[in-house]
Design an enzyme around this catalytic site. Sequence first.
Site, short mmCIF file in Angstrom:
data_model
loop_
_atom_site.label_atom_id
_atom_site.label_comp_id
_atom_site.label_asym_id
_atom_site.label_seq_id
_atom_site.Cartn_x
_atom_site.Cartn_y
_atom_site.Cartn_z
N ASP A 116 32.19 32.18 28.18
CA ASP A 116 33.54 31.63 28.29
C ASP A 116 33.48 30.16 27.85
O ASP A 116 32.43 29.53 27.79
CB ASP A 116 34.09 31.77 29.72
C1 NOJ Z 1 38.98 30.30 29.16
C2 NOJ Z 1 39.40 31.54 29.91
O1 NOJ Z 1 38.71 31.62 31.14
C3 NOJ Z 1 39.19 32.82 29.14
O2 NOJ Z 1 39.81 33.86 29.84
C4 NOJ Z 1 39.69 32.71 27.75
O3 NOJ Z 1 39.47 33.91 27.05
C5 NOJ Z 1 38.99 31.55 27.04
N1 NOJ Z 1 39.28 30.33 27.76
C6 NOJ Z 1 39.43 31.41 25.58
O4 NOJ Z 1 40.73 30.99 25.51
#
Ligand code: NOJ
Length: 738
Positions: free
Chosen positions: A284
């Site tokens: 993430d």
């Molecule tokens: C952070 C988020 O936790 C995740 O769900 C998301 O896919 C990513 N950012 C990319 O935007």
Amino acid sequence: MINHQSNWIRPEIEQKIDALLAKMTLEEKAGQLTQLPSAFSDLPGDDATTANNPDTIQKSRREQHEELIRQGGVGSYLGVQGAAVINRLQKIAVEESRLGIPLIFGLDVIHGYRTMFPIPLAEACSWEPDLARRAAEAAAREASAAGLNWTFAPMVDIARDARWGRIAEGSGEDPYLGSAFAAARVQGFQGSDPADPDHLAACAKHYVAYGGAVGGRDYNTVEMALQTLHDIYLPPFKAAVDAGVLTLMSAFNDLNGVPASANPYTLTTVLRGQFGFKGFVVSDWNSIGELIPHGFAADRRDAARQALPAGADMDMCTESYRYEIADLVKSGALPLEVVDLAVRRVLRVKFLLGLFDNPYRSTSEKETKTLLAPEHLALAREAGRKAIVLLKNEHQTLPLSRSLKKLAVVGPLADSQADMLGSWSFTASPKDVVTILEGIKTAVAPGCEVFHAEGCAVLSANEFDEKAAQAVSLAQAADVVVAVVGETADMSGEAASRMSLGLPGEQETLLRRLAATGKPLVVVLVNGRPLSIPWVAEHASAILETWQLGVQAGHAVADVLFGDFNPSAKLAATFPYSAGQEPIYYNHPNTGRPANDTKFTSKYIDGPVEPLYPFGYGLSYTTFAYRDLEITPTEASAGEPIQVSVTLQNTGAVTGTEVAQLYIADLVASRVRPVKELKGFQKVTLPAGEAQKITFILEQDSLAFYNPAMQRVVEPGKFQVWVGPNSQEGLCGEFQII
Ligand code: NOJ
């Protein structure tokens, strides 16, 4: 299942990967493991550290990125949208980089691209996984038409705590229901062949146990028994893997002290070893960089050194792999095989998506034609109506009569477009949204006057008395009041934890004043999480939980308000009386002192222990009766399936749809077991008065759990089984495994 992981290993692809690996430099390999962000629609790169790199600072961001693509220094972008720009960048990768490896473009397409569908939690309340599959497929059609190859969805985190704002993004609290939706959404996004240009690679996230954040606070630490991890939090990921998901995203949280993006147990032992996952894992956003503030890595190099071998194949946004891998390998701190394995996984997904054969999967013309296609809007309306939960309907206040003459539609969310979209809706446009007021105006009979006033703001108390007085005077002049209250779109989703779960601001005060008029009060809730609303539950005439239903919200709500659609949804997450009960979930373990009327039992001294509305709960405009529970055999030998049947009857006056739910309890076991666990459900439509026998086949494997020695077992002994309308009611019987 068509897309099991074993289908992803194809000798002809693996040979092509061998050939590429043999040609790639270490830097090119690191590039394939690097994903960079963009907040711009026409060029990648905003806050990527590339922009601050002294070597490239002189050049424009666009030039820097184009150069990087040419060098093979990046394997993926997130946040780039639009067929034209994606094709332009892809062309550089394919035609101007040394090896011509295509980029993979990812984005958060969580519940729709331009046609926004209900938030995932709402869709789960339909208890109709195939609806979610169709919605995911429509989202994939639009997103792939906009050039994308990959969505960071489905979010399959179990969420047992409504304070956690991200409960909106998943399928609620239950592993069985959550697994059914996880598999369905993967199938919808990916289709039967992800190389089909109308589909995307899916990404099950956030691996794992992210929803277990202590106190419901986003990004917070998670501590849980391994048995709970395996029995409750892992099953939806396993279901996604079994449905052929091509990617997973490693989470932000630490689990029992080990950050999810550098956790060899979850990422490798379980995911690769036990589940047989063959795609790749992306970390993430910055979660590899966050190993440093976690105090788990000393610096970026140390973070890369730990995350890659643990099993985080692609780095989202920190560039730790891009800058550190080559040197780590050269210094002997990172085995080359570890790098090659991760690159192989990334390339495998690119091949499976058909990107090597067809790197330009869309055109601007196709994009324009596909977004907001009429069939997508029709599906959004269908999904919206099927997601609405009727929580209360005193004296059959609903459906509203079409002979109404004066209807007051009040509340801060009645005429809001943006708030119907919920979180993760940046690809949608509020102007496409049908508001609830608009939906009602379209639905009423010609002679009916619809009055509207805001009544109050969602959060601010400014000029409350004046605004409320206006709404109250409209209510006094109306036959019925519909009050639309709840949360704004940004009050749920990421980084939107709440410590109170009531209606924000002065909204409850507004409802109290409206109720005091004595007019029938229909409360329409718009929100991204279960709320604690005991006063509303007691005093409203009717309550519709409508969540955030997307672009067709207004039509879907009006369909239910006027009875053009008979509500059938059931809660996928428990509604608490009070935030102080959180985390509250129906499948909690037995305690030695279950709550009763005596003092020294497990309860609160200042409020009920029961939820306001239990998991699985939801009413209809008709009524249903359950009778004639039959269990065969009542004594089953090991492995023998158990058949459970009931007769379900529509005892009301109109056709209706019921979700019949089957729960079990393992009465004595080597580990304390949940009081109840969902193990089956069936959605059945019956005309008024009709009855139908419905049968569930309970496979013994579904009774398995992890024992204290971490073995997955079905233990002989007695089980209770219930079939009923929610997790608290139903016919109960017993069977025994001998
Ligand atoms: C952070 C988020 O936790 C995740 O769900 C998301 O896919 C990513 N950012 C990319 O935007």
